[in-house]
Write an enzyme that holds these catalytic residues in place. Structure first.
Site, PDB file in Angstrom:
ATOM      1  N   GLU A  48       7.146  -0.511  11.794  1.00  0.00           N
ATOM      2  CA  GLU A  48       7.995  -1.583  11.281  1.00  0.00           C
ATOM      3  C   GLU A  48       9.114  -0.996  10.429  1.00  0.00           C
ATOM      4  O   GLU A  48       8.982   0.084   9.860  1.00  0.00           O
ATOM      5  CB  GLU A  48       7.154  -2.557  10.438  1.00  0.00           C
ATOM      6  CG  GLU A  48       7.940  -3.761   9.926  1.00  0.00           C
ATOM      7  CD  GLU A  48       7.066  -4.840   9.310  1.00  0.00           C
ATOM      8  OE1 GLU A  48       7.619  -5.895   8.947  1.00  0.00           O
ATOM      9  OE2 GLU A  48       5.843  -4.625   9.205  1.00  0.00           O
ATOM     10  N   ASN A 195       5.899 -13.162  15.221  1.00  0.00           N
ATOM     11  CA  ASN A 195       4.876 -12.436  14.460  1.00  0.00           C
ATOM     12  C   ASN A 195       4.408 -13.310  13.307  1.00  0.00           C
ATOM     13  O   ASN A 195       5.232 -13.868  12.575  1.00  0.00           O
ATOM     14  CB  ASN A 195       5.455 -11.129  13.909  1.00  0.00           C
ATOM     15  CG  ASN A 195       4.548 -10.496  12.866  1.00  0.00           C
ATOM     16  OD1 ASN A 195       3.530  -9.890  13.200  1.00  0.00           O
ATOM     17  ND2 ASN A 195       4.887 -10.659  11.596  1.00  0.00           N
ATOM     18  N   GLU A 196       3.105 -13.422  13.146  1.00  0.00           N
ATOM     19  CA  GLU A 196       2.518 -14.185  12.045  1.00  0.00           C
ATOM     20  C   GLU A 196       3.257 -15.506  11.854  1.00  0.00           C
ATOM     21  O   GLU A 196       3.757 -15.828  10.767  1.00  0.00           O
ATOM     22  CB  GLU A 196       2.489 -13.352  10.759  1.00  0.00           C
ATOM     23  CG  GLU A 196       1.556 -12.155  10.880  1.00  0.00           C
ATOM     24  CD  GLU A 196       1.340 -11.404   9.569  1.00  0.00           C
ATOM     25  OE1 GLU A 196       1.942 -11.787   8.542  1.00  0.00           O
ATOM     26  OE2 GLU A 196       0.553 -10.439   9.578  1.00  0.00           O
ATOM     27  N   TYR A 259      -6.719  -7.062   7.807  1.00  0.00           N
ATOM     28  CA  TYR A 259      -6.661  -5.874   6.958  1.00  0.00           C
ATOM     29  C   TYR A 259      -7.914  -5.806   6.090  1.00  0.00           C
ATOM     30  O   TYR A 259      -8.449  -6.843   5.668  1.00  0.00           O
ATOM     31  CB  TYR A 259      -5.419  -5.908   6.068  1.00  0.00           C
ATOM     32  CG  TYR A 259      -4.129  -5.680   6.816  1.00  0.00           C
ATOM     33  CD1 TYR A 259      -3.691  -4.390   7.104  1.00  0.00           C
ATOM     34  CD2 TYR A 259      -3.353  -6.749   7.253  1.00  0.00           C
ATOM     35  CE1 TYR A 259      -2.507  -4.171   7.798  1.00  0.00           C
ATOM     36  CE2 TYR A 259      -2.170  -6.540   7.948  1.00  0.00           C
ATOM     37  CZ  TYR A 259      -1.752  -5.253   8.217  1.00  0.00           C
ATOM     38  OH  TYR A 259      -0.583  -5.026   8.909  1.00  0.00           O
ATOM     39  N   GLU A 314      -2.399  -5.659  14.305  1.00  0.00           N
ATOM     40  CA  GLU A 314      -2.294  -5.141  12.939  1.00  0.00           C
ATOM     41  C   GLU A 314      -3.694  -5.031  12.356  1.00  0.00           C
ATOM     42  O   GLU A 314      -4.409  -6.027  12.268  1.00  0.00           O
ATOM     43  CB  GLU A 314      -1.423  -6.047  12.044  1.00  0.00           C
ATOM     44  CG  GLU A 314       0.053  -6.013  12.394  1.00  0.00           C
ATOM     45  CD  GLU A 314       0.932  -6.750  11.393  1.00  0.00           C
ATOM     46  OE1 GLU A 314       0.541  -6.822  10.198  1.00  0.00           O
ATOM     47  OE2 GLU A 314       1.993  -7.256  11.805  1.00  0.00           O
ATOM     48  N   GLN A 363       0.206   1.496   9.378  1.00  0.00           N
ATOM     49  CA  GLN A 363       1.289   1.738  10.308  1.00  0.00           C
ATOM     50  C   GLN A 363       1.388   3.234  10.602  1.00  0.00           C
ATOM     51  O   GLN A 363       0.632   4.020  10.049  1.00  0.00           O
ATOM     52  CB  GLN A 363       2.583   1.210   9.742  1.00  0.00           C
ATOM     53  CG  GLN A 363       2.636  -0.302   9.698  1.00  0.00           C
ATOM     54  CD  GLN A 363       4.022  -0.830   9.360  1.00  0.00           C
ATOM     55  OE1 GLN A 363       5.026  -0.129   9.390  1.00  0.00           O
ATOM     56  NE2 GLN A 363       4.076  -2.098   9.004  1.00  0.00           N
TER      57      GLN A 363
END
Length: 510
Positions: A48, A195-196, A259, A314, A363
């Site tokens: 990103e 995204n999201e 996460y 992710e 990432q």
């Protein structure tokens, strides 16, 4: 196949309730005829426009004294090729829904700047754009995975991007691509539609996003692997709504983000952490088993033939930034905690290869659970890099389902399954068994019946360290590296393996 995986999940739950404590754990590996192939794209990465991932990470510009190819660091290309990186997601993340791709093409001196409102409020010059990224993916031998702008973009803008990158005939966008120096199209397969969407991608409801998804997917055209913005962790209603509202022929994949965060308001230090914090991090990491199982079950209701992939694009550990670094850049160190987290998570993905067919560690460079860190001309790889490299043997190999009841990792009256495992058989017939012991103090023993594995000679690789908090630094870049593992015996058809605390092991049998 689903019954075997369900048994594995139930075994894990039983182990947490105290029914499976044994001095030596028996692990059975099944050579099941209908087992799926572990898609290499499970081992994907994420780049990103965030902190020093792109600028100062991948990209230093073609005038840099650091050896590069068209501005992309040669040492990073070499390291990622050795990792067998299968795909790379770009340009975000939250950044994707503010990114307008036409600002990043053409002569660099004519490109407008953009303020990165999500990550530090820095001004970027758009010198790294579509050509730079897609040409870099060719250097890497990796499939590009483009995240389209739904939040602040338009249907026409995304449709034009598809035409610009993929159309070989004559059209306004292919003519523009040729004018900018690229004759042949790149043929990008993987496209994220937003995204999201539930958060930084527009704070949409699942019903509203489903309509937006269908509109964008329609005008992008068929023949693409179109991936929907999926759930935040355990938001199962989001997946239910998407699967109910979007026709299967319009869906290549549904995303999932999770996460391993202790507390979003107090994430803890990346290096200076306690066993309590380590245990909490691993509890969140192992929750991936439950998330994948439950999201897959919802998808199975609407897609019993499993045509649509669950794409965990992710995942990883997220801690407080390193002291003295920009809080918006999300730079953190990478310890043995991260190596163990990576190994356990990848085992979960392998064991659910029937539905999980792509994933992206967050990432790639200098951000979150990075595999590479840079400091100007210096570059180091992290313990997570080593685990990804050790596990690359599973890419496109046939899954060999494992059945066992894990011993317990007990801390302050709480328990977690201490052992994580997955196995596969590659196209050359080699067997690979990946094992993780998350216990911070206790060595665990595993016994595997090898009589049906068609393998007699075994070798091993291990990554471990004296302390959980150990990491590679620019001063000591090889403090943690994989070494030959000799902690096993093969006798009378039994492979007896002794796994040290907080370590990752890969056994090869031929």
């Amino acid at each position: 196949m689903k019954k075997v995986l369900l048994f594995l999940f139930i075994s894990s739950i039983l182990s947490q309730t105290g029914f499976a404590q044994k001095e030596t754990t028996a692990l059975t590996i099944k050579n099941t005829a209908d087992a799926p192939t572990i898609n290499k794209n499970i081992y994907g990465h994420f780049a990103e426009h965030l902190g020093r991932c792109i600028y100062g990470g991948f990209f230093v510009g073609d005038t840099s004294k650091i050896p590069n190819t068209a501005g992309v660091r040669n040492d990073i290309v070499k390291a990622l090729k050795e990792l067998k990186i299968p795909n790379l997601r770009w340009p975000g993340g939250c950044f994707a829904d503010t990114y307008h791709w036409k600002d990043g093409i053409g002569p660099k001196e004519n490109r407008p700047t953009i303020v990165n409102q999500w990550w530090g409020g820095v001004t970027e010059d758009n010198s790294f754009g579509t050509h730079d990224f897609l040409n870099m993916c060719e250097l890497l031998g990796a499939e590009p995975y483009l995240s389209g702008n739904v939040g602040s973009g338009t249907v026409q803008e995304l449709a034009d991007w598809v035409q610009y990158t993929n159309f070989g005939g004559k059209s306004p966008m292919s003519d523009l691509r040729k004018k900018n120096g690229r004759t042949e199209p790149w043929k990008v397969k993987f496209w994220g539609i937003g995204n999201e969407a539930w958060g930084c991608g527009g704070n949409m409801t699942a019903d509203y996003y489903s309509g937006e998804y269908k509109k964008y997917a329609t005008f992008m055209g068929d023949g693409l692997n179109r991936i929907a913005s999926g759930a935040n962790s355990s938001d199962y209603s989001w997946t239910e709504t998407l699967m109910k509202n979007v026709p299967l022929n319009m869906l290549g994949g549904v995303a999932l983000h999770h996460y391993s965060v202790i507390d979003w308001n107090k994430k803890g230090d990346g290096v200076d952490f306690t066993e309590d914090q380590y245990f909490s991090t691993m509890k969140e990491a192992l929750k991936m088993e439950e998330l994948v199982t439950k999201h897959s079950a919802i998808m199975d209701k609407y897609d019993p033939k499993q045509k649509v992939a669950l794409v965990v694009d992710e995942w990883g550990g997220w801690y407080d930034v390193e002291k003295g670094s920009n809080p918006g850049f999300l730079y953190q160190q990478n310890t043995m905690r991260d190596a163990v987290l990576a190994g356990a998570t990848l085992n979960i993905f392998n064991n659910h290869a029937d539905r999980v067919r792509m994933a992206n560690l967050a990432q790639c460079i200098n951000v979150l659970q990075a595999v590479i860190l840079t400091d100007k001309a210096k570059m180091i790889t992290t313990p997570t890099y080593s685990v990804m490299k050790m596990y690359s043997v599973h890419q496109d190999a046939k899954l060999l389902p494992v059945i066992f009841q894990s011993p317990l990792y007990t801390f302050n009256g709480q328990t977690l399954p201490a052992i994580s495992a997955s196995a596969s058989k590659d196209k050359n017939g080699a067997i690979h068994i990946s094992l993780v012991n998350i216990d911070a103090k206790k060595t665990n023993k595993i016994e595997i019946d090898t009589k049906d594995l068609d393998a007699k000679n075994f070798t091993g690789t291990i990554i471990t360290a004296p302390k959980l908090q150990d990491y590679n630094s620019f001063e000591n870049p090889n403090k943690i590296t994989p070494t030959v593992f000799k902690g096993f015996e093969n006798k009378k058809g039994k492979l007896e393996i002794t796994i040290p605390p907080f370590s990752v092991v890969v056994i090869e049998g031929i």
